[in-house]
Write a protein that holds these residues in place. Structure first.
Motif, PDB file in Angstrom:
ATOM      1  N   MET A   1     -13.698  12.528 -23.297  1.00  5.43           N
ATOM      2  CA  MET A   1     -14.332  11.450 -22.511  1.00  5.43           C
ATOM      3  C   MET A   1     -15.596  10.930 -23.249  1.00  5.43           C
ATOM      4  N   TRP A   2     -15.678   9.677 -23.436  1.00  8.01           N
ATOM      5  CA  TRP A   2     -16.889   9.211 -24.073  1.00  8.01           C
ATOM      6  C   TRP A   2     -18.034   9.069 -22.764  1.00  8.01           C
ATOM      7  N   ILE A   3     -19.187   9.145 -23.161  1.00 12.83           N
ATOM      8  CA  ILE A   3     -20.284   9.031 -21.962  1.00 12.83           C
ATOM      9  C   ILE A   3     -21.311   8.179 -22.564  1.00 12.83           C
ATOM     10  N   PRO A   4     -21.715   7.102 -22.145  1.00 10.47           N
ATOM     11  CA  PRO A   4     -22.760   6.187 -22.493  1.00 10.47           C
ATOM     12  C   PRO A   4     -24.166   6.637 -22.780  1.00 10.47           C
ATOM     13  N   ILE A   5     -24.492   7.573 -23.496  1.00  5.26           N
ATOM     14  CA  ILE A   5     -25.857   7.987 -23.641  1.00  5.26           C
ATOM     15  C   ILE A   5     -26.463   7.345 -24.800  1.00  5.26           C
ATOM     16  N   GLN A   6     -27.747   6.692 -24.690  1.00  6.02           N
ATOM     17  CA  GLN A   6     -28.414   6.317 -25.706  1.00  6.02           C
ATOM     18  C   GLN A   6     -29.516   7.134 -25.995  1.00  6.02           C
ATOM     19  N   ILE A   7     -29.534   7.395 -27.201  1.00  7.75           N
ATOM     20  CA  ILE A   7     -30.841   8.489 -27.811  1.00  7.75           C
ATOM     21  C   ILE A   7     -32.065   7.490 -28.427  1.00  7.75           C
ATOM     22  N   ASN A   8     -32.960   7.779 -28.095  1.00 13.84           N
ATOM     23  CA  ASN A   8     -34.042   7.206 -29.166  1.00 13.84           C
ATOM     24  C   ASN A   8     -34.654   8.430 -29.898  1.00 13.84           C
ATOM     25  N   GLU A   9     -34.589   8.422 -30.968  1.00 10.19           N
ATOM     26  CA  GLU A   9     -34.956   9.335 -31.814  1.00 10.19           C
ATOM     27  C   GLU A   9     -36.418   9.383 -32.197  1.00 10.19           C
ATOM     28  N   ASN A  10     -36.942   7.838 -31.997  1.00 10.60           N
ATOM     29  CA  ASN A  10     -38.345   7.617 -32.194  1.00 10.60           C
ATOM     30  C   ASN A  10     -39.395   7.956 -30.969  1.00 10.60           C
ATOM     31  N   SER A  11     -38.640   8.312 -29.827  1.00 10.25           N
ATOM     32  CA  SER A  11     -39.333   8.794 -28.593  1.00 10.25           C
ATOM     33  C   SER A  11     -39.985   9.870 -28.400  1.00 10.25           C
ATOM     34  N   GLN A  22     -30.436  10.743 -18.532  1.00 10.38           N
ATOM     35  CA  GLN A  22     -29.384   9.727 -18.348  1.00 10.38           C
ATOM     36  C   GLN A  22     -28.007  10.210 -17.809  1.00 10.38           C
ATOM     37  N   LEU A  23     -27.629  11.453 -18.119  1.00  9.24           N
ATOM     38  CA  LEU A  23     -26.239  12.050 -17.452  1.00  9.24           C
ATOM     39  C   LEU A  23     -26.647  12.247 -16.032  1.00  9.24           C
ATOM     40  N   ARG A  24     -27.738  12.803 -15.511  1.00 11.09           N
ATOM     41  CA  ARG A  24     -28.043  12.939 -14.092  1.00 11.09           C
ATOM     42  C   ARG A  24     -27.941  11.495 -13.372  1.00 11.09           C
ATOM     43  N   SER A  25     -28.278  10.310 -14.102  1.00  9.84           N
ATOM     44  CA  SER A  25     -28.290   9.084 -13.527  1.00  9.84           C
ATOM     45  C   SER A  25     -26.846   8.731 -13.423  1.00  9.84           C
ATOM     46  N   LEU A  26     -25.856   8.978 -14.440  1.00 10.16           N
ATOM     47  CA  LEU A  26     -24.598   8.506 -14.409  1.00 10.16           C
ATOM     48  C   LEU A  26     -23.848   9.047 -13.502  1.00 10.16           C
ATOM     49  N   ILE A  27     -24.150  10.435 -13.165  1.00 13.23           N
ATOM     50  CA  ILE A  27     -23.507  11.392 -12.034  1.00 13.23           C
ATOM     51  C   ILE A  27     -23.847  10.921 -10.709  1.00 13.23           C
ATOM     52  N   VAL A  28     -25.280  10.794 -10.468  1.00 14.52           N
ATOM     53  CA  VAL A  28     -25.778  10.378  -9.148  1.00 14.52           C
ATOM     54  C   VAL A  28     -25.512   9.297  -8.630  1.00 14.52           C
ATOM     55  N   SER A  29     -25.291   8.226  -9.726  1.00 13.06           N
ATOM     56  CA  SER A  29     -24.848   6.879  -9.407  1.00 13.06           C
ATOM     57  C   SER A  29     -23.607   6.483  -9.123  1.00 13.06           C
ATOM     58  N   GLY A  30     -22.590   7.674  -9.348  1.00 12.01           N
ATOM     59  CA  GLY A  30     -21.335   7.740  -9.351  1.00 12.01           C
ATOM     60  C   GLY A  30     -20.510   6.853 -10.386  1.00 12.01           C
ATOM     61  N   GLN A  31     -21.368   6.581 -11.582  1.00 12.19           N
ATOM     62  CA  GLN A  31     -20.466   6.064 -12.817  1.00 12.19           C
ATOM     63  C   GLN A  31     -19.699   7.095 -13.539  1.00 12.19           C
ATOM     64  N   ILE A  32     -19.989   8.400 -13.049  1.00 14.46           N
ATOM     65  CA  ILE A  32     -18.980   9.372 -13.556  1.00 14.46           C
ATOM     66  C   ILE A  32     -18.751  10.059 -12.362  1.00 14.46           C
ATOM     67  N   ASP A  33     -17.342   9.997 -11.834  1.00 17.46           N
ATOM     68  CA  ASP A  33     -16.859  10.491 -10.815  1.00 17.46           C
ATOM     69  C   ASP A  33     -16.788  12.082 -10.599  1.00 17.46           C
ATOM     70  N   GLU A  34     -16.727  12.432  -9.148  1.00 22.30           N
ATOM     71  CA  GLU A  34     -16.602  13.887  -8.826  1.00 22.30           C
ATOM     72  C   GLU A  34     -15.326  14.362  -9.528  1.00 22.30           C
ATOM     73  N   GLY A  35     -15.387  15.560 -10.147  1.00 24.16           N
ATOM     74  CA  GLY A  35     -14.097  16.205 -10.757  1.00 24.16           C
ATOM     75  C   GLY A  35     -13.865  15.753 -11.897  1.00 24.16           C
ATOM     76  N   THR A  36     -14.623  14.878 -12.805  1.00 28.10           N
ATOM     77  CA  THR A  36     -14.452  14.465 -13.843  1.00 28.10           C
ATOM     78  C   THR A  36     -14.761  15.589 -15.049  1.00 28.10           C
ATOM     79  N   LEU A  37     -13.836  15.942 -15.737  1.00 27.22           N
ATOM     80  CA  LEU A  37     -14.293  17.021 -16.892  1.00 27.22           C
ATOM     81  C   LEU A  37     -15.063  16.484 -17.959  1.00 27.22           C
ATOM     82  N   LEU A  38     -16.302  17.027 -18.165  1.00 27.98           N
ATOM     83  CA  LEU A  38     -17.189  16.669 -19.116  1.00 27.98           C
ATOM     84  C   LEU A  38     -16.563  17.168 -20.571  1.00 27.98           C
TER      85      LEU A  38
END
Length: 137
Positions: A1-11, A22-38
């Motif tokens: 599964m592709w997860i849309p995480i953007q990394i800023n190496e200059n940050s 970003q992963l927390r946001s995707l999970i809590v917002s429901g963009q990644i559904d409950e039960g999804t295998l990461l």
């Protein structure tokens, strides 16, 4: 599964924190559904071009928060996130952003009334733009 995480190496923000936030946001917002295998830790680290240790820390932190569940031999899955948790997360994210904006205003000696007027003007503009975007769809 592709997860849309953007990394800023200059940050200045640590890599694990960028990924975790970003992963927390995707999970809590429901963009990644409950039960999804990461992806496995190794697979996810490879796709993000970071170390396995970094992804392991992200998974462990999110598991400690109750957002992920790891089953030995089967992988890491997204846990159930209640409506209350979603609403609290949304509130915290917005509150932090507003606090940063207010701090910036204070640092350049913007007065309280000036900040309120600016905020209301931006709020009106953004909601007007969002409404216009919904009508054109």
């Amino acid at each position: 599964m592709w997860i849309p995480i953007q990394i800023n190496e200059n940050s200045a923000e640590p890599l694990y924190h960028q990924i975790e936030t970003q992963l927390r946001s995707l999970i809590v917002s429901g963009q990644i559904d409950e039960g999804t295998l990461l992806p496995s830790i190794r697979e996810f680290a490879g796709s993000l071009n970071c170390s396995v240790i970094t992804v392991r820390r992200v998974y462990q932190d999110l598991e400690n928060e109750g957002l992920l569940r790891t089953r030995q031999g089967t992988g890491t899955f997204v846990a159930s996130v209640g409506a209350g948790e979603r609403n609290e997360y949304r509130r915290i994210v917005v509150q932090e952003a507003v606090e940063v904006a207010v701090d910036k205003g204070i640092s350049v000696q913007y007065g309280e009334d000036e900040l309120k007027q600016l905020f209301l003007r931006i709020l009106k503009k953004k909601y007007s733009e969002a409404e216009g975007g919904r009508k054109s769809k």
